[in-house]
Design an enzyme around this catalytic site. Structure first.
Site, mmCIF file in Angstrom:
data_model
loop_
_atom_site.group_PDB
_atom_site.id
_atom_site.type_symbol
_atom_site.label_atom_id
_atom_site.label_comp_id
_atom_site.label_asym_id
_atom_site.label_seq_id
_atom_site.Cartn_x
_atom_site.Cartn_y
_atom_site.Cartn_z
ATOM 1 N N ASN A 9 0.878 -1.167 0.000
ATOM 2 C CA ASN A 9 0.000 0.000 0.000
ATOM 3 C C ASN A 9 0.915 1.216 0.000
ATOM 4 O O ASN A 9 1.471 1.581 1.024
ATOM 5 C CB ASN A 9 -0.888 -0.024 1.250
ATOM 6 C CG ASN A 9 -1.692 1.258 1.413
ATOM 7 O OD1 ASN A 9 -1.806 2.052 0.483
ATOM 8 N ND2 ASN A 9 -2.240 1.470 2.605
ATOM 9 N N TRP A 10 1.067 1.807 -1.178
ATOM 10 C CA TRP A 10 2.017 2.921 -1.308
ATOM 11 C C TRP A 10 1.517 4.209 -0.679
ATOM 12 O O TRP A 10 2.271 5.163 -0.538
ATOM 13 C CB TRP A 10 2.326 3.175 -2.787
ATOM 14 C CG TRP A 10 3.062 2.074 -3.484
ATOM 15 C CD1 TRP A 10 3.442 0.862 -2.952
ATOM 16 C CD2 TRP A 10 3.523 2.096 -4.839
ATOM 17 N NE1 TRP A 10 4.098 0.130 -3.902
ATOM 18 C CE2 TRP A 10 4.166 0.843 -5.071
ATOM 19 C CE3 TRP A 10 3.452 3.018 -5.879
ATOM 20 C CZ2 TRP A 10 4.732 0.529 -6.301
ATOM 21 C CZ3 TRP A 10 4.005 2.702 -7.105
ATOM 22 C CH2 TRP A 10 4.652 1.473 -7.309
ATOM 23 N N LYS A 11 0.234 4.274 -0.373
ATOM 24 C CA LYS A 11 -0.379 5.499 0.169
ATOM 25 C C LYS A 11 -0.094 6.668 -0.790
ATOM 26 O O LYS A 11 -0.054 6.456 -2.000
ATOM 27 C CB LYS A 11 0.125 5.753 1.587
ATOM 28 C CG LYS A 11 -0.016 4.488 2.452
ATOM 29 C CD LYS A 11 0.176 4.714 3.909
ATOM 30 C CE LYS A 11 -0.009 3.396 4.648
ATOM 31 N NZ LYS A 11 0.039 3.511 6.078
ATOM 32 N N HIS A 94 -9.434 1.661 4.540
ATOM 33 C CA HIS A 94 -8.173 1.787 5.268
ATOM 34 C C HIS A 94 -8.372 2.766 6.435
ATOM 35 O O HIS A 94 -9.116 3.736 6.314
ATOM 36 C CB HIS A 94 -7.068 2.286 4.331
ATOM 37 C CG HIS A 94 -5.716 2.231 4.976
ATOM 38 N ND1 HIS A 94 -5.268 3.212 5.820
ATOM 39 C CD2 HIS A 94 -4.748 1.289 4.947
ATOM 40 C CE1 HIS A 94 -4.072 2.880 6.273
ATOM 41 N NE2 HIS A 94 -3.733 1.716 5.751
ATOM 42 N N GLU A 96 -6.694 5.114 7.544
ATOM 43 C CA GLU A 96 -6.431 6.532 7.242
ATOM 44 C C GLU A 96 -7.622 7.163 6.528
ATOM 45 O O GLU A 96 -7.912 8.341 6.702
ATOM 46 C CB GLU A 96 -5.149 6.648 6.396
ATOM 47 C CG GLU A 96 -3.908 6.440 7.253
ATOM 48 C CD GLU A 96 -2.736 5.797 6.526
ATOM 49 O OE1 GLU A 96 -2.691 5.817 5.281
ATOM 50 O OE2 GLU A 96 -1.853 5.267 7.232
ATOM 51 N N GLU A 166 -5.596 -4.541 10.571
ATOM 52 C CA GLU A 166 -4.524 -3.588 10.834
ATOM 53 C C GLU A 166 -4.784 -2.826 12.128
ATOM 54 O O GLU A 166 -5.590 -1.885 12.145
ATOM 55 C CB GLU A 166 -4.423 -2.572 9.684
ATOM 56 C CG GLU A 166 -4.150 -3.201 8.337
ATOM 57 C CD GLU A 166 -3.530 -2.200 7.378
ATOM 58 O OE1 GLU A 166 -2.415 -2.463 6.924
ATOM 59 O OE2 GLU A 166 -4.142 -1.152 7.108
ATOM 60 N N GLY A 172 2.674 2.339 10.614
ATOM 61 C CA GLY A 172 3.695 3.369 10.431
ATOM 62 C C GLY A 172 4.417 3.751 11.711
ATOM 63 O O GLY A 172 5.116 4.757 11.759
ATOM 64 N N SER A 212 3.317 -2.072 10.249
ATOM 65 C CA SER A 212 4.764 -2.199 10.458
ATOM 66 C C SER A 212 5.303 -3.600 10.155
ATOM 67 O O SER A 212 6.229 -4.063 10.804
ATOM 68 C CB SER A 212 5.153 -1.758 11.877
ATOM 69 O OG SER A 212 4.856 -0.387 12.058
ATOM 70 N N GLY A 233 2.819 -1.078 4.184
ATOM 71 C CA GLY A 233 2.935 0.343 3.845
ATOM 72 C C GLY A 233 4.387 0.707 3.595
ATOM 73 O O GLY A 233 4.929 0.486 2.509
ATOM 74 N N GLY A 234 5.040 1.246 4.609
ATOM 75 C CA GLY A 234 6.416 1.752 4.510
ATOM 76 C C GLY A 234 7.368 0.828 3.755
ATOM 77 O O GLY A 234 8.091 1.267 2.851
HETATM 78 P P1 PGA Z 1 2.853 0.328 7.527
HETATM 79 O O1 PGA Z 1 1.398 0.585 6.891
HETATM 80 O O2 PGA Z 1 3.333 -0.984 6.976
HETATM 81 O O3 PGA Z 1 3.682 1.485 7.094
HETATM 82 O O4 PGA Z 1 2.655 0.257 9.011
HETATM 83 C C1 PGA Z 1 0.488 -0.462 6.708
HETATM 84 C C2 PGA Z 1 -0.806 0.081 6.167
HETATM 85 O O5 PGA Z 1 -1.220 1.177 6.560
HETATM 86 O O6 PGA Z 1 -1.462 -0.572 5.328
#
Ligand code: PGA
Length: 248
Positions: A9-11, A94, A96, A166, A172, A212, A233-234
């Site tokens: 998930n590149w956001k 998600h 966010e 999640e 993050g 994470s 994500g990251g």
């Molecule tokens: P993260 O994000 O791996 O950076 O914690 C995961 C996500 O939000 O899908």
């Protein structure tokens, strides 16, 4: 047997040019992956990414979709538009989006229906906040989110849905849920699916862990019997790191 699925998930990261470079580097690194591999990219990167993915087994995903088919919804993107770009998956709900863009269990459900109606596969996210975690409300929160997300979704449609658990406090932050905690919550989500549908459906649905997840902790998370993959994500923003997670 459930085939594991690891999705990046590149956001809001990577321009079309950067997207092209990232997936071009990633392709050869994950060519022997045993799991399904997906990259969920910003809308404006979809076209370039699709082109760069040609000849690889990596699937293309978007990060959001609107619930309406078309109309006066400035700034939004429909399932038809994604389908025309040959998008395979779309992330829905998600944390966010729920936190910053007012998404609710109801809009999540409406979006899932819109995506399925255009034959897109869905990664639907559930998870508790730090406050809810500390108040030991995880099970209640996650069960409710699951029940609401799957309202009026048929057993047949379920086959096109992946759930991502999640914990918001792990996203993050570098803090990961322990494999046993993640396993426990994911087992509860699976039981919820069993209650809503049946045993076969609950054993077939794939449930990812997200928060994470990285090259260091991927293998111990993936070793848990109920964890069928990850939403990354990251660590998905770098081809080498993401490949290490994929090849856990
Ligand atoms: P993260 O994000 O791996 O950076 O914690 C995961 C996500 O939000 O899908």
């Amino acid at each position: 047997m459930r085939k594991p699925i690891i999705a990046g998930n590149w956001k809001m990261n990577k321009t079309p040019e950067e997207a092209k470079n990232l997936v071009t580097e990633l392709g050869p690194l994950v060519k022997d992956a045993k799991c399904e591999v997906v990259v969920c990219v910003p809308f404006v990167d979809l076209v370039e990414t699709k082109k760069a993915l040609r000849g690889t087994k990596i699937k293309l995903g978007a990060q959001n979709v609107h619930w309406a088919e078309y109309g006066a919804f400035t700034g939004e993107i429909s399932a038809t538009m994604l389908k025309e770009l040959k998008v395979d998956y779309v992330i829905i709900g998600h944390s966010e989006r729920r936190q910053y863009f007012g998404e609710t269990d109801q809009t999540v459900n409406a979006k899932i229906k819109a995506a399925l109606s255009k034959d897109l596969k869905v990664i639907v996210c559930v998870g508790e906040t730090l406050e809810q975690y500390e108040a030991e409300e995880t099970i209640t929160v996650v069960s409710k989110q699951t029940i609401e997300a799957f309202k009026d979704i048929s057993k047949d449609e379920l086959k096109k849905i992946v759930i991502a658990y999640e914990p918001i406090w792990a996203i993050g932050t570098g803090k990961t849920a322990s494999p046993t905690d993640a396993e426990e919550t994911i087992s509860v989500i699976r039981k919820t699916i069993k209650r809503l549908y049946n045993t076969a459906a609950s054993e077939a649905i794939r449930i990812q862990y997200g928060g994470s997840m990285n090259p260091k902790n991927a293998s111990e998370l993936m070793a848990m019997p109920s964890i069928d993959g990850g939403l990354i994500g990251g660590a998905s923003l770098n081809a080498q790191d993401f490949a290490k997670v994929v090849n856990y």
